[in-house]
Design a protein around this motif. Structure first.
Motif, PDB file in Angstrom:
ATOM      1  N   LEU A  78       0.849  -1.187   0.000  1.00  0.00           N
ATOM      2  CA  LEU A  78       0.000   0.000   0.000  1.00  0.00           C
ATOM      3  C   LEU A  78       0.889   1.244   0.000  1.00  0.00           C
ATOM      4  O   LEU A  78       1.782   1.365   0.841  1.00  0.00           O
ATOM      5  CB  LEU A  78      -0.899  -0.025   1.244  1.00  0.00           C
ATOM      6  N   CYS A 188      -1.080  -1.098  -4.473  1.00  0.00           N
ATOM      7  CA  CYS A 188      -2.270  -0.233  -4.385  1.00  0.00           C
ATOM      8  C   CYS A 188      -1.857   1.177  -3.966  1.00  0.00           C
ATOM      9  O   CYS A 188      -1.071   1.336  -3.023  1.00  0.00           O
ATOM     10  CB  CYS A 188      -3.255  -0.795  -3.352  1.00  0.00           C
ATOM     11  N   ILE A 190      -2.935   5.130  -2.897  1.00  0.00           N
ATOM     12  CA  ILE A 190      -3.926   6.110  -2.454  1.00  0.00           C
ATOM     13  C   ILE A 190      -3.525   7.455  -3.044  1.00  0.00           C
ATOM     14  O   ILE A 190      -2.368   7.873  -2.916  1.00  0.00           O
ATOM     15  CB  ILE A 190      -3.941   6.204  -0.918  1.00  0.00           C
ATOM     16  N   ILE A 199      -8.797   3.890  -5.359  1.00  0.00           N
ATOM     17  CA  ILE A 199      -7.335   3.739  -5.391  1.00  0.00           C
ATOM     18  C   ILE A 199      -6.891   3.468  -6.829  1.00  0.00           C
ATOM     19  O   ILE A 199      -7.707   3.223  -7.717  1.00  0.00           O
ATOM     20  CB  ILE A 199      -6.855   2.549  -4.514  1.00  0.00           C
ATOM     21  N   TRP A 201      -4.005   0.815  -8.936  1.00  0.00           N
ATOM     22  CA  TRP A 201      -3.396  -0.497  -8.670  1.00  0.00           C
ATOM     23  C   TRP A 201      -2.517  -0.936  -9.844  1.00  0.00           C
ATOM     24  O   TRP A 201      -2.712  -0.505 -10.982  1.00  0.00           O
ATOM     25  CB  TRP A 201      -4.474  -1.554  -8.413  1.00  0.00           C
TER      26      TRP A 201
END
Ligand SMILES: Cc1cc2nc3c(=O)[nH]c(=O)nc-3n(C[C@H](O)[C@H](O)[C@H](O)COP(=O)(O)OP(=O)(O)OC[C@H]3O[C@@H](n4cnc5c(N)ncnc54)[C@H](O)[C@@H]3O)c2cc1C
Length: 364
Positions: A78, A188, A190, A199, A201
Protein backbone atom coordinates in the motif's frame (compact mmCIF):
# COMPACT_ATOMS: atom_id res chain seq x y z
CA UNK A 1 -45.03 -28.00 -10.36
CA UNK A 2 -43.04 -27.51 -13.53
CA UNK A 3 -45.04 -25.99 -16.40
CA UNK A 4 -44.04 -27.76 -19.60
CA UNK A 5 -45.51 -25.15 -21.94
CA UNK A 6 -42.50 -22.91 -21.23
CA UNK A 7 -39.44 -23.16 -23.50
CA UNK A 8 -37.20 -22.83 -20.43
CA UNK A 9 -37.51 -22.91 -16.67
CA UNK A 10 -34.99 -20.09 -16.46
CA UNK A 11 -33.57 -17.49 -18.81
CA UNK A 12 -30.46 -15.69 -17.54
CA UNK A 13 -29.19 -12.49 -19.16
CA UNK A 14 -25.39 -12.17 -18.99
CA UNK A 15 -22.70 -14.87 -19.09
CA UNK A 16 -20.24 -13.32 -16.65
CA UNK A 17 -19.76 -14.35 -12.99
CA UNK A 18 -23.28 -13.81 -11.64
CA UNK A 19 -25.03 -15.22 -14.71
CA UNK A 20 -22.81 -18.28 -14.92
CA UNK A 21 -23.28 -19.07 -11.23
CA UNK A 22 -27.06 -18.72 -11.47
CA UNK A 23 -27.32 -20.83 -14.61
CA UNK A 24 -24.98 -23.58 -13.38
CA UNK A 25 -26.72 -23.89 -10.02
CA UNK A 26 -30.10 -24.24 -11.74
CA UNK A 27 -28.86 -26.58 -14.48
CA UNK A 28 -27.13 -28.86 -11.97
CA UNK A 29 -30.53 -29.27 -10.31
CA UNK A 30 -32.08 -30.36 -13.59
CA UNK A 31 -33.68 -27.14 -14.87
CA UNK A 32 -33.83 -26.18 -18.54
CA UNK A 33 -31.71 -23.04 -18.66
CA UNK A 34 -30.92 -20.57 -21.43
CA UNK A 35 -28.28 -17.81 -21.12
CA UNK A 36 -28.35 -14.78 -23.40
CA UNK A 37 -25.00 -13.00 -23.80
CA UNK A 38 -24.72 -10.03 -26.12
CA UNK A 39 -21.00 -10.53 -26.80
CA UNK A 40 -19.97 -12.99 -29.49
CA UNK A 41 -16.85 -13.83 -27.49
CA UNK A 42 -17.22 -13.69 -23.68
CA UNK A 43 -13.49 -12.89 -23.41
CA UNK A 44 -13.80 -9.66 -25.42
CA UNK A 45 -14.21 -6.10 -24.14
CA UNK A 46 -13.70 -6.83 -20.47
CA UNK A 47 -14.48 -4.42 -17.70
CA UNK A 48 -12.93 -6.15 -14.74
CA UNK A 49 -9.40 -6.60 -13.43
CA UNK A 50 -10.51 -10.12 -12.64
CA UNK A 51 -8.82 -10.52 -9.25
CA UNK A 52 -10.40 -13.39 -7.33
CA UNK A 53 -10.31 -13.45 -3.53
CA UNK A 54 -9.27 -16.59 -1.68
CA UNK A 55 -12.83 -17.46 -0.57
CA UNK A 56 -14.08 -17.51 -4.14
CA UNK A 57 -10.97 -19.35 -5.34
CA UNK A 58 -11.51 -22.13 -2.81
CA UNK A 59 -15.24 -22.36 -2.10
CA UNK A 60 -16.84 -21.93 -5.52
CA UNK A 61 -16.55 -23.64 -8.87
CA UNK A 62 -13.78 -21.14 -9.62
CA UNK A 63 -11.55 -23.56 -7.67
CA UNK A 64 -11.57 -25.68 -10.83
CA UNK A 65 -9.96 -22.93 -12.94
CA UNK A 66 -6.92 -24.29 -14.78
CA UNK A 67 -3.72 -23.22 -12.98
CA UNK A 68 -2.40 -21.64 -16.18
CA UNK A 69 -5.17 -19.00 -15.93
CA UNK A 70 -4.23 -17.71 -12.47
CA UNK A 71 -1.31 -16.08 -10.67
CA UNK A 72 -1.09 -16.11 -6.87
CA UNK A 73 -0.52 -12.86 -4.98
CA UNK A 74 0.08 -13.05 -1.22
CA UNK A 75 0.97 -9.49 -0.34
CA UNK A 76 -0.53 -6.04 -0.73
CA UNK A 77 1.89 -3.11 -0.96
CA UNK A 78 0.00 0.00 0.00
CA UNK A 79 1.44 3.35 -1.11
CA UNK A 80 0.56 6.70 0.47
CA UNK A 81 0.14 9.69 -1.89
CA UNK A 82 3.79 10.67 -1.26
CA UNK A 83 4.72 7.08 -2.26
CA UNK A 84 5.79 5.93 1.19
CA UNK A 85 4.82 2.24 1.28
CA UNK A 86 3.85 -0.51 3.69
CA UNK A 87 3.60 -4.28 3.07
CA UNK A 88 0.39 -5.97 4.25
CA UNK A 89 -0.30 -9.69 4.44
CA UNK A 90 -2.40 -12.15 6.42
CA UNK A 91 -1.14 -15.69 7.08
CA UNK A 92 -2.59 -18.09 4.52
CA UNK A 93 -4.46 -15.39 2.63
CA UNK A 94 -4.01 -14.71 -1.08
CA UNK A 95 -5.63 -13.28 -4.19
CA UNK A 96 -5.56 -14.74 -7.69
CA UNK A 97 -4.93 -12.45 -10.60
CA UNK A 98 -6.20 -14.00 -13.78
CA UNK A 99 -5.90 -14.34 -17.50
CA UNK A 100 -9.41 -12.89 -17.50
CA UNK A 101 -10.33 -13.42 -21.18
CA UNK A 102 -9.45 -17.12 -20.75
CA UNK A 103 -11.48 -17.27 -17.52
CA UNK A 104 -14.56 -15.84 -19.24
CA UNK A 105 -14.26 -18.38 -22.06
CA UNK A 106 -13.79 -21.16 -19.51
CA UNK A 107 -17.02 -20.09 -17.78
CA UNK A 108 -18.82 -20.33 -21.12
CA UNK A 109 -17.43 -23.84 -21.62
CA UNK A 110 -18.72 -24.82 -18.17
CA UNK A 111 -22.20 -23.63 -19.10
CA UNK A 112 -22.21 -25.78 -22.21
CA UNK A 113 -20.77 -28.80 -20.40
CA UNK A 114 -23.62 -28.60 -17.89
CA UNK A 115 -26.29 -28.56 -20.58
CA UNK A 116 -27.09 -24.83 -20.49
CA UNK A 117 -28.17 -23.37 -23.81
CA UNK A 118 -25.73 -20.48 -24.21
CA UNK A 119 -26.69 -18.01 -26.93
CA UNK A 120 -23.70 -15.82 -27.69
CA UNK A 121 -24.10 -12.62 -29.72
CA UNK A 122 -27.70 -12.53 -28.53
CA UNK A 123 -28.77 -9.43 -26.60
CA UNK A 124 -31.71 -9.16 -24.27
CA UNK A 125 -34.01 -6.45 -25.57
CA UNK A 126 -37.54 -6.97 -24.23
CA UNK A 127 -39.55 -9.11 -21.85
CA UNK A 128 -43.28 -9.29 -21.31
CA UNK A 129 -45.03 -10.72 -18.26
CA UNK A 130 -47.64 -13.40 -19.01
CA UNK A 131 -49.57 -16.07 -17.12
CA UNK A 132 -46.84 -18.74 -17.36
CA UNK A 133 -43.96 -16.42 -16.51
CA UNK A 134 -42.07 -14.16 -18.92
CA UNK A 135 -41.90 -14.00 -22.68
CA UNK A 136 -38.33 -12.98 -23.49
CA UNK A 137 -37.36 -11.78 -26.97
CA UNK A 138 -34.59 -14.04 -28.43
CA UNK A 139 -35.36 -16.83 -25.93
CA UNK A 140 -39.10 -17.56 -25.72
CA UNK A 141 -41.27 -18.45 -22.73
CA UNK A 142 -39.65 -18.95 -19.36
CA UNK A 143 -40.91 -19.33 -15.81
CA UNK A 144 -38.10 -17.22 -14.34
CA UNK A 145 -35.96 -14.44 -15.74
CA UNK A 146 -32.71 -13.40 -14.07
CA UNK A 147 -30.89 -10.17 -14.93
CA UNK A 148 -27.14 -10.70 -14.50
CA UNK A 149 -26.43 -8.06 -17.10
CA UNK A 150 -24.18 -5.72 -15.19
CA UNK A 151 -24.25 -2.25 -13.68
CA UNK A 152 -26.53 -0.72 -16.34
CA UNK A 153 -29.04 -3.56 -16.36
CA UNK A 154 -31.55 -3.51 -19.18
CA UNK A 155 -33.51 -6.27 -17.44
CA UNK A 156 -33.96 -3.91 -14.48
CA UNK A 157 -35.21 -1.13 -16.75
CA UNK A 158 -37.55 -3.28 -18.86
CA UNK A 159 -39.02 -5.17 -15.91
CA UNK A 160 -39.50 -2.25 -13.55
CA UNK A 161 -36.86 -3.24 -10.99
CA UNK A 162 -34.47 -1.00 -9.07
CA UNK A 163 -31.45 0.46 -10.84
CA UNK A 164 -27.97 1.24 -9.56
CA UNK A 165 -27.61 4.99 -9.05
CA UNK A 166 -24.11 5.48 -7.68
CA UNK A 167 -20.90 4.30 -9.24
CA UNK A 168 -17.16 4.34 -9.29
CA UNK A 169 -15.56 4.42 -12.72
CA UNK A 170 -12.59 2.13 -13.30
CA UNK A 171 -10.12 2.13 -16.17
CA UNK A 172 -7.18 -0.17 -16.71
CA UNK A 173 -4.35 -0.79 -19.18
CA UNK A 174 -3.06 -4.24 -19.99
CA UNK A 175 0.63 -4.76 -20.79
CA UNK A 176 0.79 -8.23 -22.36
CA UNK A 177 4.05 -10.11 -21.84
CA UNK A 178 5.43 -7.63 -19.28
CA UNK A 179 6.75 -8.60 -15.83
CA UNK A 180 6.79 -6.62 -12.60
CA UNK A 181 9.87 -6.43 -10.39
CA UNK A 182 7.72 -7.79 -7.49
CA UNK A 183 5.10 -10.03 -9.13
CA UNK A 184 3.93 -11.52 -5.81
CA UNK A 185 2.40 -8.25 -4.58
CA UNK A 186 -0.71 -6.30 -5.46
CA UNK A 187 0.45 -2.66 -5.56
CA UNK A 188 -2.27 -0.23 -4.38
CA UNK A 189 -1.99 3.56 -4.45
CA UNK A 190 -3.93 6.11 -2.45
CA UNK A 191 -4.15 9.45 -4.26
CA UNK A 192 -6.85 12.05 -4.12
CA UNK A 193 -5.43 13.61 -7.27
CA UNK A 194 -5.54 10.53 -9.51
CA UNK A 195 -8.09 8.28 -7.80
CA UNK A 196 -10.50 10.37 -5.70
CA UNK A 197 -12.86 8.03 -3.88
CA UNK A 198 -10.92 4.86 -4.57
CA UNK A 199 -7.33 3.74 -5.39
CA UNK A 200 -4.97 2.95 -8.23
CA UNK A 201 -3.40 -0.50 -8.67
CA UNK A 202 -0.71 -2.42 -10.52
CA UNK A 203 -0.69 -6.22 -10.60
CA UNK A 204 1.03 -9.11 -12.32
CA UNK A 205 -1.25 -11.59 -14.05
CA UNK A 206 -0.28 -14.94 -15.65
CA UNK A 207 0.80 -13.34 -18.90
CA UNK A 208 1.31 -9.64 -18.33
CA UNK A 209 0.71 -6.61 -16.14
CA UNK A 210 -2.53 -4.77 -15.40
CA UNK A 211 -2.46 -1.17 -14.15
CA UNK A 212 -5.50 0.94 -13.47
CA UNK A 213 -7.37 3.32 -11.24
CA UNK A 214 -10.92 4.01 -10.24
CA UNK A 215 -12.60 7.17 -9.04
CA UNK A 216 -15.99 8.36 -7.92
CA UNK A 217 -18.27 8.70 -10.94
CA UNK A 218 -20.17 11.97 -11.05
CA UNK A 219 -22.21 12.16 -14.27
CA UNK A 220 -22.61 15.95 -13.86
CA UNK A 221 -18.85 16.52 -13.61
CA UNK A 222 -17.46 13.47 -15.37
CA UNK A 223 -13.70 13.70 -15.86
CA UNK A 224 -11.38 11.51 -17.87
CA UNK A 225 -9.17 9.54 -15.46
CA UNK A 226 -5.53 10.54 -15.94
CA UNK A 227 -4.17 7.01 -16.08
CA UNK A 228 -1.09 8.08 -18.06
CA UNK A 229 -0.21 10.72 -15.46
CA UNK A 230 -0.83 8.17 -12.73
CA UNK A 231 1.53 5.61 -14.28
CA UNK A 232 4.20 8.24 -14.83
CA UNK A 233 3.98 9.10 -11.15
CA UNK A 234 3.91 5.59 -9.66
CA UNK A 235 5.26 3.23 -12.35
CA UNK A 236 8.89 3.31 -11.30
CA UNK A 237 8.30 2.80 -7.59
CA UNK A 238 6.08 -0.24 -8.33
CA UNK A 239 8.66 -1.77 -10.65
CA UNK A 240 6.75 -1.23 -13.88
CA UNK A 241 9.26 -1.68 -16.73
CA UNK A 242 10.08 1.58 -18.53
CA UNK A 243 8.66 2.53 -21.93
CA UNK A 244 5.92 -0.08 -22.04
CA UNK A 245 3.24 0.38 -24.67
CA UNK A 246 -0.25 -0.45 -23.34
CA UNK A 247 -2.30 -3.10 -25.09
CA UNK A 248 -6.07 -3.47 -24.58
CA UNK A 249 -7.93 -1.18 -22.17
CA UNK A 250 -10.60 -2.35 -19.72
CA UNK A 251 -13.07 0.14 -18.30
CA UNK A 252 -16.46 0.22 -16.66
CA UNK A 253 -18.81 1.39 -13.95
CA UNK A 254 -18.72 -0.19 -10.49
CA UNK A 255 -21.86 0.00 -8.33
CA UNK A 256 -21.04 1.44 -4.91
CA UNK A 257 -24.32 2.11 -3.10
CA UNK A 258 -25.43 -1.37 -2.05
CA UNK A 259 -28.34 -3.50 -3.30
CA UNK A 260 -31.03 -1.98 -5.51
CA UNK A 261 -34.68 -1.87 -4.55
CA UNK A 262 -36.77 -3.69 -5.65
CA UNK A 263 -34.32 -6.42 -6.49
CA UNK A 264 -37.02 -8.89 -7.60
CA UNK A 265 -40.70 -9.28 -8.36
CA UNK A 266 -43.06 -11.83 -9.96
CA UNK A 267 -40.62 -14.23 -11.58
CA UNK A 268 -37.83 -11.75 -12.35
CA UNK A 269 -34.70 -11.35 -10.19
CA UNK A 270 -31.53 -9.27 -10.42
CA UNK A 271 -28.13 -10.52 -9.32
CA UNK A 272 -24.47 -9.43 -9.34
CA UNK A 273 -23.72 -5.87 -10.48
CA UNK A 274 -27.26 -5.52 -11.83
CA UNK A 275 -28.45 -5.90 -8.24
CA UNK A 276 -25.77 -3.55 -6.87
CA UNK A 277 -24.06 -6.41 -5.02
CA UNK A 278 -20.51 -5.03 -4.96
CA UNK A 279 -18.50 -4.00 -1.90
CA UNK A 280 -18.72 -0.18 -1.69
CA UNK A 281 -15.24 -0.10 -0.12
CA UNK A 282 -13.08 -2.58 -2.04
CA UNK A 283 -15.18 -2.50 -5.26
CA UNK A 284 -14.77 -6.27 -5.37
CA UNK A 285 -17.81 -7.88 -6.94
CA UNK A 286 -16.77 -11.23 -8.36
CA UNK A 287 -17.15 -13.27 -5.18
CA UNK A 288 -20.44 -11.64 -4.13
CA UNK A 289 -21.80 -11.95 -7.69
CA UNK A 290 -20.96 -15.63 -7.70
CA UNK A 291 -22.42 -16.33 -4.25
CA UNK A 292 -25.65 -14.45 -4.83
CA UNK A 293 -26.10 -15.88 -8.33
CA UNK A 294 -25.57 -19.39 -7.01
CA UNK A 295 -28.13 -18.86 -4.24
CA UNK A 296 -30.66 -17.50 -6.73
CA UNK A 297 -30.12 -20.43 -9.13
CA UNK A 298 -30.57 -22.97 -6.33
CA UNK A 299 -33.68 -21.23 -5.01
CA UNK A 300 -35.31 -21.15 -8.45
CA UNK A 301 -34.55 -24.85 -8.91
CA UNK A 302 -36.00 -25.74 -5.51
CA UNK A 303 -39.13 -23.75 -6.29
CA UNK A 304 -39.66 -25.09 -9.81
CA UNK A 305 -38.98 -28.74 -8.90
CA UNK A 306 -40.40 -29.03 -5.41
CA UNK A 307 -42.53 -25.94 -4.82
CA UNK A 308 -39.89 -24.53 -2.45
CA UNK A 309 -40.07 -21.02 -0.98
CA UNK A 310 -40.22 -17.89 -3.10
CA UNK A 311 -36.92 -17.34 -4.96
CA UNK A 312 -37.78 -13.64 -5.21
CA UNK A 313 -37.76 -13.41 -1.40
CA UNK A 314 -34.61 -15.53 -1.04
CA UNK A 315 -32.80 -13.27 -3.53
CA UNK A 316 -33.61 -10.22 -1.42
CA UNK A 317 -32.65 -11.88 1.87
CA UNK A 318 -29.36 -13.19 0.43
CA UNK A 319 -28.21 -9.81 -0.87
CA UNK A 320 -25.49 -8.35 1.37
CA UNK A 321 -26.51 -4.93 2.71
CA UNK A 322 -22.94 -3.59 3.19
CA UNK A 323 -24.14 -1.25 5.96
CA UNK A 324 -20.71 -0.56 7.48
CA UNK A 325 -19.04 -0.39 4.09
CA UNK A 326 -21.64 2.06 2.82
CA UNK A 327 -20.94 4.28 5.83
CA UNK A 328 -17.20 4.07 5.11
CA UNK A 329 -17.87 4.94 1.46
CA UNK A 330 -19.94 7.96 2.53
CA UNK A 331 -17.12 9.16 4.79
CA UNK A 332 -14.35 8.54 2.24
CA UNK A 333 -16.28 10.44 -0.45
CA UNK A 334 -16.48 13.50 1.77
CA UNK A 335 -13.41 13.34 3.97
CA UNK A 336 -10.62 12.01 1.81
CA UNK A 337 -7.35 13.87 2.37
CA UNK A 338 -3.86 12.86 1.34
CA UNK A 339 -1.97 14.09 4.40
CA UNK A 340 -3.25 11.53 6.97
CA UNK A 341 -2.02 8.70 4.76
CA UNK A 342 1.38 10.34 4.25
CA UNK A 343 1.69 11.02 7.95
CA UNK A 344 0.26 7.83 9.42
CA UNK A 345 0.93 5.04 6.90
CA UNK A 346 3.22 3.13 9.24
CA UNK A 347 1.15 3.74 12.35
CA UNK A 348 -0.55 0.69 13.93
CA UNK A 349 -4.12 2.11 13.59
CA UNK A 350 -3.81 2.82 9.88
CA UNK A 351 -2.12 -0.50 9.25
CA UNK A 352 -4.89 -2.26 11.19
CA UNK A 353 -7.57 -0.40 9.22
CA UNK A 354 -5.90 -1.27 5.91
CA UNK A 355 -5.65 -4.93 6.89
CA UNK A 356 -9.34 -4.92 7.80
CA UNK A 357 -10.19 -3.64 4.32
CA UNK A 358 -8.01 -6.12 2.47
CA UNK A 359 -8.18 -9.16 4.77
CA UNK A 360 -11.16 -8.67 7.10
CA UNK A 361 -12.43 -12.05 8.38
CA UNK A 362 -10.09 -13.72 5.97
CA UNK A 363 -7.29 -14.90 8.14
CA UNK A 364 -6.16 -18.51 8.09
C1 LIG B 1 -12.32 -1.70 -14.03
C2 LIG B 1 -12.95 -2.69 -13.08
C3 LIG B 1 -12.13 -3.55 -12.35
C4 LIG B 1 -12.70 -4.46 -11.46
N1 LIG B 1 -11.89 -5.34 -10.82
C5 LIG B 1 -12.40 -6.26 -9.97
C6 LIG B 1 -11.56 -7.23 -9.36
O1 LIG B 1 -10.36 -7.28 -9.61
N2 LIG B 1 -12.13 -8.13 -8.51
C7 LIG B 1 -13.46 -8.13 -8.22
O2 LIG B 1 -13.93 -8.96 -7.43
N3 LIG B 1 -14.29 -7.24 -8.82
C8 LIG B 1 -13.80 -6.33 -9.71
N4 LIG B 1 -14.62 -5.45 -10.35
C9 LIG B 1 -16.07 -5.63 -10.18
C10 LIG B 1 -16.48 -6.91 -10.92
O3 LIG B 1 -15.90 -6.92 -12.19
C11 LIG B 1 -17.98 -7.03 -11.06
O4 LIG B 1 -18.57 -6.86 -9.77
C12 LIG B 1 -18.35 -8.40 -11.62
O5 LIG B 1 -17.83 -8.55 -12.91
C13 LIG B 1 -19.87 -8.53 -11.63
O6 LIG B 1 -20.24 -9.63 -12.40
P1 LIG B 1 -21.67 -9.69 -13.08
O7 LIG B 1 -21.77 -11.04 -13.68
O8 LIG B 1 -22.70 -9.22 -12.15
O9 LIG B 1 -21.65 -8.55 -14.22
P2 LIG B 1 -20.68 -8.27 -15.41
O10 LIG B 1 -19.35 -8.87 -15.18
O11 LIG B 1 -20.76 -6.81 -15.67
O12 LIG B 1 -21.32 -9.05 -16.64
C14 LIG B 1 -22.51 -8.66 -17.26
C15 LIG B 1 -22.65 -9.49 -18.51
O13 LIG B 1 -23.93 -9.23 -19.10
C16 LIG B 1 -23.76 -9.02 -20.50
N5 LIG B 1 -24.85 -8.16 -20.95
C17 LIG B 1 -25.07 -6.85 -20.62
N6 LIG B 1 -26.20 -6.41 -21.19
C18 LIG B 1 -26.71 -7.45 -21.90
C19 LIG B 1 -27.87 -7.60 -22.72
N7 LIG B 1 -28.75 -6.59 -22.93
N8 LIG B 1 -28.10 -8.80 -23.29
C20 LIG B 1 -27.22 -9.85 -23.09
N9 LIG B 1 -26.11 -9.74 -22.35
C21 LIG B 1 -25.87 -8.56 -21.74
C22 LIG B 1 -22.39 -8.37 -20.62
O14 LIG B 1 -21.86 -8.51 -21.92
C23 LIG B 1 -21.61 -9.15 -19.56
O15 LIG B 1 -21.07 -10.34 -20.08
C24 LIG B 1 -14.11 -4.52 -11.28
C25 LIG B 1 -14.93 -3.68 -12.02
C26 LIG B 1 -14.36 -2.77 -12.92
C27 LIG B 1 -15.26 -1.87 -13.71
Amino acid sequence: MRQRQCDFDLVVVGASFAGTATALAAAQSGLRVCVLERKHDPGHKLHTTGIIVKEAAERTLLNALPASMTHRVEQVRLYAPGLKQVALAAPGYYFLTTDTPAVMRWLASQLREHGVELRLGCAFTQARRCAEGWHVANAGMTRFLVGADGARSRVARRCGLGQVRQFLYGIEYEFPGARLAQPGALHCFISKRYAPGYIGWIAQNPDGIQAGLALRHDPAHARVPDIDGFLLRVGQVAGLPLRLAPGPTRAGLIPCSGPVWPLSRDGVILTGDAAGIVSPVTAGGIHSAWEHGWTVGRAIAAHVRDGGPSPERIAIDAAPRFRTKRALRWAYDRLQFDWPFDLLLHSPPLRWAAEQVYFHKRRG
